[in-house]
Design a protein around this motif. Structure first.
Motif, PDB file in Angstrom:
ATOM      1  N   THR A  88       0.847  -1.189   0.000  1.00  0.00           N
ATOM      2  CA  THR A  88       0.000   0.000   0.000  1.00  0.00           C
ATOM      3  C   THR A  88       0.886   1.244   0.000  1.00  0.00           C
ATOM      4  O   THR A  88       1.912   1.274   0.680  1.00  0.00           O
ATOM      5  N   PHE A  89       0.493   2.242  -0.776  1.00  0.00           N
ATOM      6  CA  PHE A  89       1.287   3.465  -0.847  1.00  0.00           C
ATOM      7  C   PHE A  89       0.364   4.660  -1.060  1.00  0.00           C
ATOM      8  O   PHE A  89      -0.782   4.519  -1.490  1.00  0.00           O
ATOM      9  N   ILE A  90       0.880   5.823  -0.731  1.00  0.00           N
ATOM     10  CA  ILE A  90       0.109   7.052  -0.886  1.00  0.00           C
ATOM     11  C   ILE A  90       0.561   7.772  -2.158  1.00  0.00           C
ATOM     12  O   ILE A  90       1.754   7.809  -2.476  1.00  0.00           O
ATOM     13  N   LEU A  91      -0.390   8.317  -2.910  1.00  0.00           N
ATOM     14  CA  LEU A  91      -0.100   9.083  -4.124  1.00  0.00           C
ATOM     15  C   LEU A  91       0.126  10.555  -3.783  1.00  0.00           C
ATOM     16  O   LEU A  91      -0.238  11.002  -2.687  1.00  0.00           O
ATOM     17  N   PRO A  92       0.715  11.326  -4.675  1.00  0.00           N
ATOM     18  CA  PRO A  92       0.906  12.765  -4.407  1.00  0.00           C
ATOM     19  C   PRO A  92      -0.401  13.498  -4.108  1.00  0.00           C
ATOM     20  O   PRO A  92      -0.397  14.523  -3.413  1.00  0.00           O
ATOM     21  N   THR A  93      -1.529  12.975  -4.604  1.00  0.00           N
ATOM     22  CA  THR A  93      -2.838  13.589  -4.344  1.00  0.00           C
ATOM     23  C   THR A  93      -3.367  13.283  -2.957  1.00  0.00           C
ATOM     24  O   THR A  93      -4.367  13.856  -2.520  1.00  0.00           O
ATOM     25  N   GLY A  94      -2.704  12.343  -2.241  1.00  0.00           N
ATOM     26  CA  GLY A  94      -3.171  11.922  -0.935  1.00  0.00           C
ATOM     27  C   GLY A  94      -4.002  10.650  -0.986  1.00  0.00           C
ATOM     28  O   GLY A  94      -4.335  10.073   0.066  1.00  0.00           O
ATOM     29  N   GLU A  95      -4.318  10.177  -2.199  1.00  0.00           N
ATOM     30  CA  GLU A  95      -5.091   8.942  -2.350  1.00  0.00           C
ATOM     31  C   GLU A  95      -4.241   7.734  -1.963  1.00  0.00           C
ATOM     32  O   GLU A  95      -3.038   7.696  -2.227  1.00  0.00           O
ATOM     33  N   ILE A  96      -4.874   6.754  -1.335  1.00  0.00           N
ATOM     34  CA  ILE A  96      -4.198   5.519  -0.961  1.00  0.00           C
ATOM     35  C   ILE A  96      -4.462   4.463  -2.039  1.00  0.00           C
ATOM     36  O   ILE A  96      -5.597   4.213  -2.419  1.00  0.00           O
ATOM     37  N   ARG A  97      -3.400   3.845  -2.553  1.00  0.00           N
ATOM     38  CA  ARG A  97      -3.521   2.802  -3.560  1.00  0.00           C
ATOM     39  C   ARG A  97      -2.747   1.570  -3.103  1.00  0.00           C
ATOM     40  O   ARG A  97      -1.891   1.634  -2.212  1.00  0.00           O
ATOM     41  N   ASN A  98      -3.040   0.433  -3.730  1.00  0.00           N
ATOM     42  CA  ASN A  98      -2.210  -0.745  -3.492  1.00  0.00           C
ATOM     43  C   ASN A  98      -1.834  -1.369  -4.824  1.00  0.00           C
ATOM     44  O   ASN A  98      -2.514  -1.176  -5.841  1.00  0.00           O
ATOM     45  N   LEU A  99      -0.749  -2.103  -4.816  1.00  0.00           N
ATOM     46  CA  LEU A  99      -0.147  -2.644  -6.037  1.00  0.00           C
ATOM     47  C   LEU A  99      -1.110  -3.509  -6.826  1.00  0.00           C
ATOM     48  O   LEU A  99      -1.221  -3.381  -8.051  1.00  0.00           O
ATOM     49  N   TRP A 100      -1.804  -4.413  -6.166  1.00  0.00           N
ATOM     50  CA  TRP A 100      -2.656  -5.367  -6.873  1.00  0.00           C
ATOM     51  C   TRP A 100      -3.821  -4.691  -7.604  1.00  0.00           C
ATOM     52  O   TRP A 100      -4.374  -5.271  -8.536  1.00  0.00           O
ATOM     53  N   ASP A 101      -4.174  -3.489  -7.196  1.00  0.00           N
ATOM     54  CA  ASP A 101      -5.300  -2.796  -7.820  1.00  0.00           C
ATOM     55  C   ASP A 101      -4.884  -1.925  -9.004  1.00  0.00           C
ATOM     56  O   ASP A 101      -5.730  -1.269  -9.617  1.00  0.00           O
ATOM     57  N   VAL A 113      10.978   2.120 -25.687  1.00  0.00           N
ATOM     58  CA  VAL A 113      10.192   0.907 -25.467  1.00  0.00           C
ATOM     59  C   VAL A 113       9.209   1.107 -24.320  1.00  0.00           C
ATOM     60  O   VAL A 113       8.013   0.811 -24.440  1.00  0.00           O
ATOM     61  N   ILE A 114       9.710   1.614 -23.198  1.00  0.00           N
ATOM     62  CA  ILE A 114       8.852   1.851 -22.028  1.00  0.00           C
ATOM     63  C   ILE A 114       7.743   2.833 -22.371  1.00  0.00           C
ATOM     64  O   ILE A 114       6.564   2.604 -22.069  1.00  0.00           O
ATOM     65  N   ASN A 115       8.098   3.925 -23.024  1.00  0.00           N
ATOM     66  CA  ASN A 115       7.107   4.946 -23.350  1.00  0.00           C
ATOM     67  C   ASN A 115       6.046   4.431 -24.319  1.00  0.00           C
ATOM     68  O   ASN A 115       4.861   4.741 -24.183  1.00  0.00           O
ATOM     69  N   ALA A 116       6.463   3.631 -25.300  1.00  0.00           N
ATOM     70  CA  ALA A 116       5.498   3.085 -26.255  1.00  0.00           C
ATOM     71  C   ALA A 116       4.521   2.135 -25.568  1.00  0.00           C
ATOM     72  O   ALA A 116       3.309   2.175 -25.824  1.00  0.00           O
ATOM     73  N   LEU A 117       5.034   1.308 -24.666  1.00  0.00           N
ATOM     74  CA  LEU A 117       4.171   0.351 -23.971  1.00  0.00           C
ATOM     75  C   LEU A 117       3.238   1.046 -22.984  1.00  0.00           C
ATOM     76  O   LEU A 117       2.104   0.605 -22.778  1.00  0.00           O
ATOM     77  N   LEU A 118       3.697   2.124 -22.367  1.00  0.00           N
ATOM     78  CA  LEU A 118       2.847   2.871 -21.441  1.00  0.00           C
ATOM     79  C   LEU A 118       1.655   3.515 -22.167  1.00  0.00           C
ATOM     80  O   LEU A 118       0.586   3.702 -21.588  1.00  0.00           O
ATOM     81  N   GLN A 119       1.855   3.826 -23.447  1.00  0.00           N
ATOM     82  CA  GLN A 119       0.789   4.461 -24.224  1.00  0.00           C
ATOM     83  C   GLN A 119      -0.154   3.451 -24.864  1.00  0.00           C
ATOM     84  O   GLN A 119      -1.247   3.817 -25.309  1.00  0.00           O
ATOM     85  N   HIS A 120       0.249   2.180 -24.910  1.00  0.00           N
ATOM     86  CA  HIS A 120      -0.528   1.156 -25.611  1.00  0.00           C
ATOM     87  C   HIS A 120      -1.582   0.553 -24.678  1.00  0.00           C
ATOM     88  O   HIS A 120      -1.334   0.326 -23.506  1.00  0.00           O
ATOM     89  N   PRO A 122       6.899  11.407 -15.188  1.00  0.00           N
ATOM     90  CA  PRO A 122       5.840  11.738 -16.154  1.00  0.00           C
ATOM     91  C   PRO A 122       4.476  11.352 -15.607  1.00  0.00           C
ATOM     92  O   PRO A 122       4.363  10.529 -14.695  1.00  0.00           O
ATOM     93  N   SER A 123       3.429  11.920 -16.183  1.00  0.00           N
ATOM     94  CA  SER A 123       2.074  11.664 -15.695  1.00  0.00           C
ATOM     95  C   SER A 123       1.616  10.237 -15.951  1.00  0.00           C
ATOM     96  O   SER A 123       0.645   9.773 -15.332  1.00  0.00           O
ATOM     97  N   THR A 124       2.310   9.532 -16.852  1.00  0.00           N
ATOM     98  CA  THR A 124       1.926   8.148 -17.167  1.00  0.00           C
ATOM     99  C   THR A 124       2.384   7.161 -16.092  1.00  0.00           C
ATOM    100  O   THR A 124       1.979   6.003 -16.114  1.00  0.00           O
ATOM    101  N   TRP A 125       3.230   7.588 -15.164  1.00  0.00           N
ATOM    102  CA  TRP A 125       3.705   6.718 -14.098  1.00  0.00           C
ATOM    103  C   TRP A 125       2.774   6.817 -12.891  1.00  0.00           C
ATOM    104  O   TRP A 125       2.103   7.822 -12.667  1.00  0.00           O
TER     105      TRP A 125
END
Length: 311
Positions: free
Chosen positions: A173-186, A216-223, A253-256
């Motif tokens: 579980t980790f916190i996002l810059p927005t303050g939202e709590i997320r977890n890896l599996w989700d 490669v990373i950037n192309a896959l993040l957009q696909h 970047p915003s895609t991460w």
């Protein structure tokens, strides 16, 4: 499509060259000794089945360990040739080697030390967790490891058994810059690159920049496949002050997906074995571990291109 196919070819060729250079480095005999063992014994080994690689080696001879680099050269050649076997048989073979060394305490200690160097150390191109787990399990059954000498290998074994390749990665579980709590599996994605880092780590900054610039990373993040992203990149700050982490957000970047381990569970509970920073895992669609702590960016992208062969 054409660009990624070209990238696949270039990266594959680059990765092949790296492996050839590594092989040349480890094949180099840099000792100045005049022993004929270095030449004749190794030549015989090249034509010998891996199952009989150590048949002619005298494990009671302690002089050979210090008199030339022949044993070191043999060990490296043997570890490279383990790839000829299935992983199960390779692990059996390395257990048999450790068992053979138990005839002499000094020989046993030397082999365990060199196996740790080649199979465990972070900068070794021969690093292999499953092989080293086999070494540790066999070594801990030895009479030569007792008392305090067992503490380090027991801890290594415990940590290496976490999040092994093929197993489902532990949820965090980790916190996002927005303050939202997320977890890896989700985090929805066909594949997930999970990066653990520290903002104060210069190696981390360099690695993050390489990821940021990777075509490669950037192309896959957009696909995407329908509503499911082909790749998600989850960067989790595992160490350091939260204010420093927040200031560092401009590098992503915003895609991460950028998160911070607010509860300090990664370090305190040792959910993952973070033996060095940065530490990266490639996960499959059900978050099973496909690649663990690769020693180069090219290995990550090469694995992704092989896995994502339909892009």
């Amino acid at each position: 499509m054409k660009v990624l196919c070209l990238l696949r070819l270039v990266i594959s060729l680059k990765y092949t060259v790296i492996l050839l250079l590594v092989g040349s480095f480890y094949s180099c005999n840099c000792t100045g000794g005049s022993s004929n063992f270095n030449v004749t014994a190794v030549q015989r080994k090249e034509n010998m089945s891996i199952d009989h690689f150590w048949d002619e080696y005298d494990f009671t001879d302690t002089v050979r360990l210090s008199s030339s680099g022949g044993t070191e050269k043999m060990l490296v050649d043997y570890l490279i040739r383990l790839s000829e076997l299935t992983e199960e048989r390779a692990c059996e073979s390395i257990r048999e080697l450790v068992m053979k060394t138990k005839v002499n305490g000094m020989v046993n200690h030397w082999f365990l030390q060199r196996l740790e160097h080649h199979l465990y150390e972070s900068d070794s191109p021969l690093r292999n967790d499953n092989y080293y787990i086999s070494v540790l399990e066999e070594a801990l059954a030895s009479e030569y490891l007792s008392g305090m000498m067992r503490v380090r290998p027991l801890h290594q074994l415990k940590m290496l058994q976490k999040n092994r390749i093929g197993a489902k990665a532990a949820n965090i579980t980790f916190i996002l810059p927005t303050g939202e709590i997320r977890n890896l599996w989700d985090v929805p994605a066909k594949y997930t690159l999970l990066l653990f880092y520290s903002p104060d780590c210069m190696h981390c900054r360099k690695y993050i920049q390489e990821l940021f610039e990777s075509p490669v990373i950037n192309a896959l993040l957009q696909h995407r496949e329908g509503s499911l992203p082909r790749l998600a990149l989850v960067a989790v700050c595992a160490e350091g002050d939260m204010d420093v982490w927040k200031e560092y957000q401009g590098h992503f970047p915003s895609t991460w997906v950028s998160g911070y381990d607010e509860k300090k569970e990664l370090i305190e509970k040792e959910v993952y074995f973070l033996r060095f920073f940065p530490s990266i895992y490639l996960l499959g669609d059900d978050k099973q571990v496909l690649l663990k702590e690769p020693y180069s960016m090219s290995r990550v992208t090469n694995c992704l291109l092989n896995e994502c062969d339909n892009i």
